[in-house]
Every structure is written in structure tokens, then in C-alpha cells.
Scaffold this motif. Structure first.
Motif, PDB file in Angstrom:
ATOM      1  N   LEU A  79      10.567  -0.587   0.618  1.00 52.03           N
ATOM      2  CA  LEU A  79      10.938  -0.531  -1.265  1.00 52.03           C
ATOM      3  C   LEU A  79      10.047   0.536  -1.342  1.00 52.03           C
ATOM      4  CD1 LEU A  79      11.292  -3.925  -2.001  1.00 52.03           C
ATOM      5  CD2 LEU A  79      13.323  -1.612  -1.562  1.00 52.03           C
ATOM      6  N   GLU A  80       9.193   1.168  -1.184  1.00 51.39           N
ATOM      7  CA  GLU A  80       7.934   2.081  -1.957  1.00 51.39           C
ATOM      8  C   GLU A  80       8.263   3.227  -1.247  1.00 51.39           C
ATOM      9  OE1 GLU A  80       3.661  -0.533  -2.298  1.00 51.39           O
ATOM     10  OE2 GLU A  80       4.204   0.961  -0.735  1.00 51.39           O
ATOM     11  N   VAL A  81       8.443   3.360  -0.003  1.00 51.44           N
ATOM     12  CA  VAL A  81       9.463   4.015   1.074  1.00 51.44           C
ATOM     13  C   VAL A  81      10.682   4.480   0.483  1.00 51.44           C
ATOM     14  CG1 VAL A  81      10.474   4.936   3.051  1.00 51.44           C
ATOM     15  CG2 VAL A  81       7.890   4.402   3.131  1.00 51.44           C
ATOM     16  N   GLU A  82      11.252   3.692  -0.108  1.00 54.81           N
ATOM     17  CA  GLU A  82      13.101   4.006  -0.503  1.00 54.81           C
ATOM     18  C   GLU A  82      12.735   4.811  -2.090  1.00 54.81           C
ATOM     19  OE1 GLU A  82      16.062   3.495   0.937  1.00 54.81           O
ATOM     20  OE2 GLU A  82      14.906   3.054   2.907  1.00 54.81           O
ATOM     21  N   LEU A  83      11.682   4.206  -2.792  1.00 54.95           N
ATOM     22  CA  LEU A  83      11.771   4.443  -3.838  1.00 54.95           C
ATOM     23  C   LEU A  83      11.124   6.233  -3.896  1.00 54.95           C
ATOM     24  CD1 LEU A  83       9.922   1.850  -6.153  1.00 54.95           C
ATOM     25  CD2 LEU A  83      12.046   2.569  -5.465  1.00 54.95           C
ATOM     26  N   GLU A  84      10.674   6.390  -3.039  1.00 57.43           N
ATOM     27  CA  GLU A  84      10.059   7.902  -2.762  1.00 57.43           C
ATOM     28  C   GLU A  84      10.653   8.720  -2.241  1.00 57.43           C
ATOM     29  OE1 GLU A  84       6.999   8.929  -3.181  1.00 57.43           O
ATOM     30  OE2 GLU A  84       5.825   7.407  -4.033  1.00 57.43           O
ATOM     31  N   ARG A  85      11.890   8.213  -1.779  1.00 58.79           N
ATOM     32  CA  ARG A  85      13.098   9.591  -1.005  1.00 58.79           C
ATOM     33  C   ARG A  85      14.001   9.140  -1.774  1.00 58.79           C
ATOM     34  NH1 ARG A  85      12.933   5.963   4.715  1.00 58.79           N
ATOM     35  NH2 ARG A  85      11.499   7.488   5.825  1.00 58.79           N
ATOM     36  N   ALA A  86      14.258   8.834  -2.295  1.00 62.87           N
ATOM     37  CA  ALA A  86      15.405   8.486  -4.125  1.00 62.87           C
ATOM     38  C   ALA A  86      14.440   9.002  -4.996  1.00 62.87           C
ATOM     39  CB  ALA A  86      15.647   6.860  -4.707  1.00 62.87           C
ATOM     40  N   LEU A  87      13.221   9.431  -5.812  1.00 57.74           N
ATOM     41  CA  LEU A  87      13.064   9.908  -6.567  1.00 57.74           C
ATOM     42  C   LEU A  87      12.508  11.327  -6.140  1.00 57.74           C
ATOM     43  CD1 LEU A  87      11.250   6.515  -8.702  1.00 57.74           C
ATOM     44  CD2 LEU A  87      13.605   7.774  -8.900  1.00 57.74           C
ATOM     45  N   SER A  88      12.168  11.514  -5.230  1.00 62.37           N
ATOM     46  CA  SER A  88      10.603  12.819  -4.938  1.00 62.37           C
ATOM     47  C   SER A  88      11.739  13.639  -3.684  1.00 62.37           C
ATOM     48  CB  SER A  88      10.371  12.524  -5.598  1.00 62.37           C
ATOM     49  OG  SER A  88       9.377  11.668  -4.063  1.00 62.37           O
ATOM     50  N   ASP A  89      11.685  14.679  -2.747  1.00 62.30           N
ATOM     51  CA  ASP A  89      11.797  14.592  -1.579  1.00 62.30           C
ATOM     52  C   ASP A  89      10.438  14.018  -0.878  1.00 62.30           C
ATOM     53  OD1 ASP A  89      13.086  16.131   0.390  1.00 62.30           O
ATOM     54  OD2 ASP A  89      11.175  18.260  -0.334  1.00 62.30           O
ATOM     55  N   ALA A  90      10.361  12.989  -0.354  1.00 55.83           N
ATOM     56  CA  ALA A  90       9.560  12.816   0.119  1.00 55.83           C
ATOM     57  C   ALA A  90       8.879  13.177   1.805  1.00 55.83           C
ATOM     58  CB  ALA A  90       9.769  10.584   0.270  1.00 55.83           C
ATOM     59  N   GLN A  91       7.994  13.735   2.002  1.00 56.72           N
ATOM     60  CA  GLN A  91       7.566  13.979   3.215  1.00 56.72           C
ATOM     61  C   GLN A  91       6.094  13.482   4.186  1.00 56.72           C
ATOM     62  OE1 GLN A  91       9.152  16.477   4.936  1.00 56.72           O
ATOM     63  NE2 GLN A  91      10.720  16.245   3.006  1.00 56.72           N
ATOM     64  N   GLY A  92       6.450  13.625   5.137  1.00 56.14           N
ATOM     65  CA  GLY A  92       5.495  12.882   5.968  1.00 56.14           C
ATOM     66  C   GLY A  92       4.684  11.170   5.784  1.00 56.14           C
ATOM     67  N   ILE A  93       6.039  10.323   5.808  1.00 54.65           N
ATOM     68  CA  ILE A  93       6.411   9.380   5.487  1.00 54.65           C
ATOM     69  C   ILE A  93       5.758   8.301   7.359  1.00 54.65           C
ATOM     70  CG2 ILE A  93       6.962   7.581   5.318  1.00 54.65           C
ATOM     71  CD1 ILE A  93       9.010   8.268   3.381  1.00 54.65           C
ATOM     72  N   LEU A  94       4.628   8.137   6.868  1.00 56.10           N
ATOM     73  CA  LEU A  94       3.917   7.748   8.646  1.00 56.10           C
ATOM     74  C   LEU A  94       5.380   5.885   8.299  1.00 56.10           C
ATOM     75  CD1 LEU A  94       1.803   7.886  10.221  1.00 56.10           C
ATOM     76  CD2 LEU A  94       0.370   6.625   8.536  1.00 56.10           C
ATOM     77  N   ARG A  95       5.007   6.253   9.731  1.00 56.70           N
ATOM     78  CA  ARG A  95       5.761   4.587  10.057  1.00 56.70           C
ATOM     79  C   ARG A  95       5.356   4.490  11.254  1.00 56.70           C
ATOM     80  NH1 ARG A  95      11.036   6.941  13.556  1.00 56.70           N
ATOM     81  NH2 ARG A  95       9.289   8.083  14.243  1.00 56.70           N
ATOM     82  N   MET A  96       4.286   2.936  10.469  1.00 54.99           N
ATOM     83  CA  MET A  96       3.445   2.206  11.385  1.00 54.99           C
ATOM     84  C   MET A  96       4.342   0.699  12.122  1.00 54.99           C
ATOM     85  SD  MET A  96      -0.071   1.215  10.388  1.00 54.99           S
ATOM     86  CE  MET A  96      -0.866   2.940   9.976  1.00 54.99           C
ATOM     87  N   GLN A  97       3.741   0.864  12.712  1.00 54.80           N
ATOM     88  CA  GLN A  97       3.869  -1.126  12.948  1.00 54.80           C
ATOM     89  C   GLN A  97       2.658  -1.420  14.048  1.00 54.80           C
ATOM     90  OE1 GLN A  97       7.834  -1.702  15.115  1.00 54.80           O
ATOM     91  NE2 GLN A  97       8.766  -0.803  14.048  1.00 54.80           N
ATOM     92  N   ALA A  98       1.845  -2.301  13.535  1.00 51.72           N
ATOM     93  CA  ALA A  98       0.790  -3.312  13.448  1.00 51.72           C
ATOM     94  C   ALA A  98       0.783  -4.079  14.098  1.00 51.72           C
ATOM     95  CB  ALA A  98      -0.287  -2.283  12.605  1.00 51.72           C
TER      96      ALA A  98
END
Length: 363
Positions: free
Chosen positions: A106-125
Motif C-alpha cells: 500500500l505504501e508503494v501504491e500511495l507513492e505511485r499515486a501521489l508522486s512520480d515514485a522512482q527507484g522502488i526496491l522489490r524485495m522478497q525475503a
């Protein structure tokens, strides 16, 4: 950037009545952890009178008292009150990683919706306490993180398929390193991947404080009076346990509870601490947090795998700088059983695992 928190909420239905109980349970936990109602009131910033009103609400909801008040002893939890506290701890231990993953999405979706989010790190661990630190740490460093907790198998498979940027795996040191690596060989690519060291940690048996069942090693798990709680099938921790059992020629099917499967180390610790199991296998940190004794049995390294190309990106440069910072290493070192001195060290697969030096180059 945003930092979200998602938590479950207690609700009790009796006939047509509905009772919301988050404050009731929170107050019971406060009494359990501080030892007094006054301590719980101070923690929650409640007046003594208002706190008793909350407890009466719980009494009304369940039909029996949750706290007893005795002269000279203050307020103590009733058996039902104790059960509610440990149920809440088990819920939190089991579901927190799931909620953290959802909150991260949800944090990532909010970043994308409200700004031109760049450099999102996709981590599976694979779940671990050093990995938990990363979410808060990266939020402070303004590094957007899309974190999903997966087994080491699933994380490496996702990396291979391009579904994530980094995959978290943990491999034991010593004689179990080579057989553990065989579990992941299909997804490790020495020619095109690099490893980033996160931490070294200890795994072992979690047992009740004072060791009332006199459990001294894995062989004791086969006794008829010992109940065990295991990690889920496919987890790296369960792989390690199986290797230890095989080394000692212990038949896993003689262990009462071997076929159980909890998804976090904290859930295993909560089961032991609540008396639902006598022993569990996992890392040392939750054993300390739940007031358990710990018998160390193995040491392992936790790495993030990523492609050589992604290692050169601006995002990964910032990530590695964060991992190498003295503050982050100190935070890892504060976790019981963890060592973060090598955090942020970049290695080839062959450097980390000499077993791969003769592996043929793959395409």
C-alpha cells in the motif's frame, strides 16, 4: 514517503451483541508485562478509574472476570485473561509479517499515486528480524520498499523470473553449507548474480524458561512428553532442522508436532511461551523477547541475491550504503543472536560459497 501500520482488531459476538475489545486486550497485555494495573495505566496514559471501566467492559463481554483484585497483591489476570494475552501474542507473531507485506504494498501504491515514485526496491525475503529492521530503516532513508515475505525457495524463484529485484536467503555455516546450497542450486547463477551480506545469526531450540522438561538437544524432542512446533515446509529454517536431524540419525516422525508449520520465528516462540508447545526451532531473538531459554545449534549467514546489472543501479547503491552504515550495523547487533559487522559486504557466489567455484557458467 509514507509508513503504514495494519493491525487486527478483537471483536466478540454473543447473540445480537457485538463488543469491540482492542482496549481491553491492550490493557490485559499491559498488566501482564508490567505486573500491575498501575503500570498498565501509566503505559496507556489512562486513569485508574477509566482502566477499571475498560476491564468491566471485558467482564461484560465474556461473562466472567478477566482480572482479580486482591488485597496486597493488586490486580492479577484470571486464567481467561492470561489466555487472551497469549492468544493476542500468537496472533501478532503469526500475522505481523503478512500485515507488514500488505502495508508495504500500500505504501508503494500511495507513492505511485501521489508522486512520480522512482527507484522502488522489490524485495522478497525469508522472514527474519534483520529484514524487519529494513522496512523502518529504508523509510527513514527515503528508499521506497515493496517487501514480500516468502520462503528462500520462493524468493529465489521470483528473482529468477524477474518478479523481484533482490531475494533473501540464509545458508548455514560449516558442514551443512553444501547440502543446504543444493536446495537452491537451480536458482543461483554465479556468472550473473551477486550476494549482499545482511547478517550472521544463530539458530537453535527455544524452550521454556528454566527448562522444566529438561530438554538438552534434538534427541529429547522424540520423548513422549515433549510437544514441538515446527516452521513451515519449504522454509530455510526447516531445511536446517532436517539436516541436523539427519546428522544425528533422529527420525523426524517420532517428534510430536514435527508436521506443524508456523510462518515466523516469533510465532514459534509464542507457541512455546504460551505453553502450547514445549520446544521450537528458530533464531534467538524471539526466544529472548518471549522470555524463553535458547540452546544454540547452528550459525548461518543471511544474504540478499541480486543480478549484477541491478547491483549497479542508483537504488542498489543507496541500499548498500545504508546496510554499511554504523548505525544500521549497531541496530542488527542489538538483536539477540545476530551479528551485523559484515552487513553490506558484496560477494560473488563463488567467494561466499567455494562449492560453486567449479560450477559451469549458465546462460
Amino acid at each position: 514517503m509514507f509508513k503504514l501500520s495494519i493491525k487486527p482488531q478483537w471483536q466478540l459476538a454473543r447473540g445480537d451483541e457485538r463488543h469491540l475489545l482492542p482496549r481491553v486486550v491492550e490493557l490485559l497485555i499491559g498488566i501482564h508485562e508490567t505486573g500491575t494495573l498501575a503500570g498498565a495505566c501509566a503505559r496507556m496514559k489512562l486513569s485508574y478509574r477509566y482502566a477499571w471501566g475498560i476491564l468491566q467492559e471485558g467482564h461484560l463481554a465474556f461473562g466472567v472476570p478477566l482480572v482479580e483484585s486482591r488485597r496486597g497483591r493488586g490486580a492479577t489476570l484470571t486464567p481467561l485473561g492470561e489466555k487472551l494475552v497469549w492468544a493476542d501474542k500468537r496472533i501478532a507473531a503469526r500475522l505481523s509479517p503478512i500485515f507488514d507485506s500488505l502495508a508495504s504494498e500500500l505504501e508503494v501504491e500511495l507513492e505511485r499515486a501521489l508522486s512520480d515514485a522512482q527507484g522502488i526496491l522489490r524485495m522478497q525475503a525469508s522472514h527474519g528480524f534483520a529484514v524487519e529492521l529494513l522496512r523502518d530503516w529504508f523509510a527513514r532513508q527515503q528508499i521506497p520498499l515493496d517487501l514480500k515475505y516468502r520462503s528462500s525457495y520462493e524468493a529465489l524463484s521470483a528473482l529468477d523470473a524477474g518478479a523481484c529485484d533482490v531475494a533473501g536467503i540464509h545458508i548455514p555455516l560449516g558442514e551443512f553449507q553444501a547440502p543446504a546450497l543444493e536446495q537452491y542450486r537451480a536458482w543461483l547463477r554465479p556468472d550473473s548474480q551477486r550476494l549482499i551480506w545482511l547478517a550472521t545469526r544463530r539458530q537453535g531450540l527455544m524452550i521454556a524458561r528454566g527448562n522444566p522438561k529438561h530438554i538438552n538437544g534434538l534427541a529429547d524432542l522424540t520423548r513422549g512428553d515433549v510437544r514441538f512446533v515446527n516452521r513451515q515446509l519449504g522454509s530455510g529454517t526447516r531445511v536446517l532442522l532436517d539436516l541436523l536431524l539427519r546428522q544425528q540419525t533422529i527420525d523426524a516422525h517420532r517428534i510430536d508436532g514435527y508436521d506443524t508449520g508456523e510462518y515466523t520465528h516469533a510465532a514459534v516462540a509464542a507457541y512455546v511461551a504460551s505453553g502450547m508447545a514445549d520446544a521450537g526451532f528458530g533464531v534467538e531473538t524471539p526466544a529472548q523477547r518471549f522470555g524463553l531459554d535458547f540452546i544454540p545449534l547452528a550459525t548461518e549467514r543471511y544474504f540478499f541475491a541480486c543480478s549484477t546489472d541491478f547491483l549497479a543501479t542508483t537504488t542498489m547503491t543507496r541500499v548498500i550504503a545504508s546496510l554499511r552504515s554504523p548505525e544500521f550495523k549497531a541496530a542488527i547487533n542489538a538483536l539477540a543472536g545476530y551479528d551485523g559487522m559484515q552487513s553490506g559486504t558484496v560477494m560473488t557466489i563463488a567467494e561466499a560459497f567455494p562449492e560453486f567455484r567449479d560450477t559451469a557458467v549458465r546462460t
